[in-house]
Enzyme design. Structure first.
Site, PDB file in Angstrom:
ATOM      1  N   CYS A   1       0.837  -1.370  -0.407  1.00 35.09           N
ATOM      2  CA  CYS A   1      -0.097   0.347   0.005  1.00 35.09           C
ATOM      3  C   CYS A   1       1.046   1.607   0.261  1.00 35.09           C
ATOM      4  O   CYS A   1       1.284   1.321  -0.943  1.00 35.09           O
ATOM      5  CB  CYS A   1      -0.605   0.040   1.024  1.00 35.09           C
TER       6      CYS A   1
ATOM      7  N   HIS B   1      -3.461  -5.451   0.627  1.00 31.55           N
ATOM      8  CA  HIS B   1      -3.510  -5.564   2.204  1.00 31.55           C
ATOM      9  C   HIS B   1      -2.853  -7.553   1.995  1.00 31.55           C
ATOM     10  O   HIS B   1      -4.693  -7.921   2.386  1.00 31.55           O
ATOM     11  CB  HIS B   1      -3.816  -5.463   3.412  1.00 31.55           C
TER      12      HIS B   1
ATOM     13  N   GLU C   1      -1.808  -9.183   4.281  1.00 34.03           N
ATOM     14  CA  GLU C   1      -1.624  -8.969   5.694  1.00 34.03           C
ATOM     15  C   GLU C   1      -3.110 -10.029   6.098  1.00 34.03           C
ATOM     16  O   GLU C   1      -3.053 -10.296   6.836  1.00 34.03           O
ATOM     17  CB  GLU C   1      -0.677  -8.340   6.731  1.00 34.03           C
TER      18      GLU C   1
END
Length: 525
Positions: free
Chosen positions: A86, A181, A183
């Site tokens: 990002c 993202h 994660e």
């Protein structure tokens, strides 16, 4: 010869994203050690850490703003792979001559990215084929700015309808950028992407496992304390319990645990702690009954912050008195975990705002002059639990809902009295017991009972009663930063209410808290 579990390591530079700690936890889950540092580290610090790879996190800033954070130049000269996430992708793009602009079409939430080119990072990873028959990924976006021109020597790997450069790469230098993202669980292949980066691109070995962490920690503890004696405040919580067992494995009876029974614990908790640690595990424990001392100090205090400080102060006094009796002790052990270290570092910058005194952080007098032992300071909470299981602690104990350091002192509203604590203990035990029986305990993130210092009229048999009120509280949350109240079944709540009113003499009314966080906090005080 123990394995060097820190041999391969990933450095994560934090640009302020709410998800940055999640990146670190995902890397640890892969089996590779990592650390989380502020973005403005020096070249010397990076060289000393000697990372196998570097991840640049997301963040709330805009690279188009003057003075916005940038990755240190050495990050790109260290000769290791770099993954920008990002904002991390955006700053990497700008620093290599690309362009980032504020987008009129912001992307927040689910998106589908179409893979357009081969990449070492994404080869064979996809969720589905889109309508054009191209491989695609289901990802989670959260950005306003976007890259509008990629740097020279970078290629486009994937895009969305509104984000032409969703994944970029310089394969020769092993630099990668993703606008989404990986994660978060909403990015379905996110963990596979991180595994590919860490294990294949960075060529790390998965050495970070519970068994190897225990072995490494025991060796380091023995090296640190030598033949000295160590003292630990044992609460029965996850962190102090795992700390105690690690130290006991390392130095045996040279560990003395002090268990302070402050009268603010859950029902039968003191007995359970002594049976578990002194009985089952054979630890050397000094049990200090101090209920009267704590309740006397709390008399007349209504302010929540003052109650916390008083409980912390009295604990330090009691612990100090017991520690002074242990003349041979040279070290103080604490159950500090990695998020505490990160939080302390953030507070040191002056950017943190204190909403409440941290439930689990206190100080001990400098005059004690003891060395500090912190076996868990590299570990996240989920890692501590896994190690606890490996050491033989029961699953149910390790996965109990959070309990505040001040205990019932912040669950009895206003002044804390023995009568109130005794009533609350009984009511809370019924609530928790019923949650287990209904198979709901592990479906909520935290559940507890609060004592309200107000009386309410009730009817029992043919007579009126004028007794106390308690509130049940149950929430669902991922990170405890925000939370929703749990929608427990009405018949369940009715059953709990009936049991409390009928079985706990002194309580005439039970209510249920339907407040979210924000605006409320999870604990009432």
């Amino acid at each position: 010869m123990t394995t060097n579990i820190h041999q391969h390591r990933i450095l994560i530079l934090d640009f302020g994203s709410q998800y940055t700690q999640l990146i670190a936890r995902r890397i640890r889950e892969i089996g590779v050690y990592c650390e989380l540092w502020a973005w403005d580290v020096t070249e010397e610090q990076i060289r000393e850490f000697n990372p196998s790879g570097i991840i640049l996190s997301g963040g709330p800033e805009s690279t188009t703003a003057q003075g916005s954070p940038r990755a240190p130049e050495y990050v790109f000269n260290a000769g290791v792979p770099v993954l920008g996430v990002c904002y991390g992708m955006q700053t990497m793009s700008v620093q290599f001559g690309g362009k980032v602009e504020d987008s009129t079409e912001r992307e927040f939430g689910y998106a589908q990215v179409e893979i357009k080119a081969e990449s070492a990072l994404f080869r064979g990873i996809q969720d589905s084929l889109n309508e054009q028959g191209k491989p695609s990924l289901d990802v989670w976006m959260s950005h306003g700015d976007k890259v509008t021109a990629i740097p020279e020597d970078f290629i486009t790997i994937a895009s969305t309808d509104t984000c032409p450069f969703a994944i970029i790469a310089n394969e020769e230098k092993r630099f990668y950028g993703v606008q989404f993202h990986p994660e978060v669980t909403h990015t379905h292949q996110g963990q596979r992407i991180l595994e590919r980066f860490v294990l294949d691109v960075c060529q790390c070995e998965a050495l970070w496992t519970p068994a190897s962490i225990i072995e490494d920690t025991v060796v380091r503890l023995r090296e640190q304390v030598g033949e000295d004696h160590v003292i630990l405040g044992l609460s029965g919580g996850v962190d102090s319990s795992v700390t105690a067992l690690l130290l006991h494995r390392a130095i045996g009876n040279r560990l003395t645990c002090v268990f302070v029974d402050n009268g603010l614990l859950r029902l039968n908790e003191a007995t359970q702690v002594m049976e578990m640690f002194a009985g089952k595990f054979g630890l050397n424990i000094v049990h200090v009954p101090a209920e009267d001392r704590f309740l006397t100090a709390l008399a007349g205090i209504n302010d929540p912050e003052e109650k916390r400080k008083t409980i912390g102060r009295v604990f330090v006094e009691v612990f100090d008195e017991e520690a002074s009796k242990q003349a041979q002790v040279k070290w103080l052990a604490q159950g500090t975990i990695y998020p505490d270290v990160i939080e302390s570092a953030a507070s040191a910058t002056g950017k943190a705002h204190v909403i409440k005194s941290h439930h689990n952080v206190g100080g001990l007098p400098e005059e004690m002059k003891l060395g500090l032992v912190e076996p868990l300071k590299e570990l996240f909470k989920d890692e501590v639990r896994k190690i606890g299981l490996e050491l033989g602690l029961p699953y149910d104990m390790l996965n109990r809902h959070p309990f505040p350091g001040p205990g019932l002192g912040v669950r009895v509203l206003g002044e804390v009295k023995k009568e109130y604590c005794d009533l609350l203990r009984q009511a809370d035990a019924i609530f928790i017991e019923e949650l287990h029986k209904a198979d709901l305990y592990n479906k909520v993130s935290q559940a507890f009972t609060v004592f309200l210092p107000v009386r309410s009229v009730g009817v029992m048999g043919d007579g009126r009663k004028y007794d106390w009120v308690v509130s049940l509280r149950a929430v669902e949350t991922i990170d405890f930063m925000t939370a929703h109240w749990a929608h427990l079944p009405y018949d369940f709540l009715g059953r709990v209410s009936n049991r409390i009113i009928n079985e706990v003499n002194g309580i005439s009314r039970v209510v249920y808290d339907v407040s979210g966080k924000p605006p409320a906090t999870i604990e009432w005080e």
